[in-house]
Design an enzyme around this catalytic site. Sequence first.
Site, PDB file in Angstrom:
ATOM      1  CD  GLU A 208      -2.810   1.193  13.257  1.00 49.68           C
ATOM      2  OE1 GLU A 208      -2.865   0.743  12.245  1.00 49.68           O
ATOM      3  OE2 GLU A 208      -4.143   1.849  13.262  1.00 49.68           O
TER       4      GLU A 208
ATOM      5  CG  HIS B  46       4.201  -6.286  11.186  1.00 49.92           C
ATOM      6  ND1 HIS B  46       3.301  -5.872  11.851  1.00 49.92           N
ATOM      7  CD2 HIS B  46       5.371  -5.829  12.091  1.00 49.92           C
ATOM      8  CE1 HIS B  46       3.329  -5.283  13.035  1.00 49.92           C
ATOM      9  NE2 HIS B  46       4.760  -5.390  13.060  1.00 49.92           N
TER      10      HIS B  46
ATOM     11  CB  SER C  28       3.678  -5.211   5.124  1.00 44.87           C
ATOM     12  OG  SER C  28       3.024  -6.342   5.589  1.00 44.87           O
TER      13      SER C  28
ATOM     14  CB  CYS D 113      -0.933  -0.109   1.516  1.00 42.61           C
ATOM     15  SG  CYS D 113       0.329  -0.141   2.751  1.00 42.61           S
TER      16      CYS D 113
ATOM     17  CB  SER E 273      -2.903  -6.320  11.928  1.00 41.27           C
ATOM     18  OG  SER E 273      -4.279  -6.114  12.035  1.00 41.27           O
TER      19      SER E 273
ATOM     20  CG  HIS F  80       3.399  -0.726  12.884  1.00 46.86           C
ATOM     21  ND1 HIS F  80       4.727  -0.943  12.457  1.00 46.86           N
ATOM     22  CD2 HIS F  80       2.825  -1.517  11.810  1.00 46.86           C
ATOM     23  CE1 HIS F  80       4.903  -1.870  11.521  1.00 46.86           C
ATOM     24  NE2 HIS F  80       3.729  -2.421  11.096  1.00 46.86           N
TER      25      HIS F  80
ATOM     26  CB  THR G 248      -5.344   1.698   9.747  1.00 46.03           C
ATOM     27  OG1 THR G 248      -4.134   1.063   9.999  1.00 46.03           O
ATOM     28  CG2 THR G 248      -5.398   3.196  10.324  1.00 46.03           C
TER      29      THR G 248
HETATM   30  S1  SF4 Z   1      -2.897   2.422   7.411  1.00 44.80           S
HETATM   31 FE1  SF4 Z   1      -1.441   0.605   7.167  1.00 44.80          FE
HETATM   32  S2  SF4 Z   1      -2.203  -0.683   5.600  1.00 44.80           S
HETATM   33 FE2  SF4 Z   1      -3.289   1.345   5.546  1.00 44.80          FE
HETATM   34  S3  SF4 Z   1      -2.250   2.655   3.715  1.00 44.80           S
HETATM   35 FE3  SF4 Z   1      -1.345   3.025   5.993  1.00 44.80          FE
HETATM   36  S4  SF4 Z   1       0.323   1.545   6.159  1.00 44.80           S
HETATM   37 FE4  SF4 Z   1      -1.060   0.746   4.287  1.00 44.80          FE
END
Ligand code: SF4
Length: 324
Positions: free
Chosen positions: A136, A50, A278, A21, A234, A84, A175
């Site tokens: 997080e 992770h 990740s 992401c 997660s 995180h 999230t």
């Molecule tokens: S909150 Fe976590 S999964 Fe969502 S965009 Fe950010 S790093 Fe990626």
Amino acid sequence: MDISPDKPALQVLLCSPRGFCAGVVRAIESVERALAIYGAPVYVRHEIVHNRYVVDGLRKKGAIFVEELDEVPDDGQPVIFSAHGVPRSVPAEAGRRNLLTLDATCPLVTKVHREAEIHYRKGREIVLIGHAGHPEVVGTIGQLPPGIVTLVQDIDDVDNFVPKDRTNLAFVTQTTLSVQDTAAIVERLKARFPEIVGPHKEDICYATTNRQEAVLRVAPIVDAMVVVGAPNSSNSQRLKEVAERAGCPKAVLLQRAADIDWSFFDGIKTLGVTAGASAPEVLVEEILDAFAQRYVMNVETISAAEEGVFFPLPRPLRETQAAE
Ligand code: SF4
């Protein structure tokens, strides 16, 4: 592809979007950029994301991963906070020690921190929906003084929650939760405390939502589902759960092709494949290659959303980049 008449056929449905992401790309690039600017070593508090493959790759380039700041020497080299997020005590401690810090917290996690802060300033008691112990969650709770945020992990926790003032409550969420589970928890919170305030839906990020949506389309129509990702990720764990709940007879989390237990896939004719936010695409390819050794594969992509999200690097890394 190596086609042999002895190999069974396998229809592979590849979920899209999958894998990295925008927050993960930004975090990894932050470490790489810091190494380029400051030279090795660069310290990283907690796994930057992770995924062991990513962490090992950065370690080889000169990153040193630590769990706490007391493991970081006063050698003038920067310390990076992972995607995180961190409790406020961490930058405070870094400030006391005059450490050079770079914050790779995902902007969507920071957004949740700011929401929590606003609720606190308005005098609200805050409920955080999330998983105990996840970095997080530790970071979000640690934005505010002790006792302000109460963690709820499931509907039972909501039922057992005794607020100080039931008319002055707010909620925020981790999230990377399951969209379905979180909706049920939010519904229960609103049923018990009709005046609770929160985000429109929840704080689950676009990447988590889209990856789960793709799995929801694929999982009910395949014999097995592979989620490429780490056990401590997660959002990868949630993808596996989402697949199982969507009716997939078996779902497994795999880090590398070497981890595949082939007996698990005995007799399958269709396979769904996705990857946590990740997990790098190279690991998806490695696992697909391993299946291609044993099956005659036909790969089709099932797309649930288009993603064009991009987050700029943390400011000090951006400014140095611009100055070059
Ligand atoms: S909150 Fe976590 S999964 Fe969502 S965009 Fe950010 S790093 Fe990626």
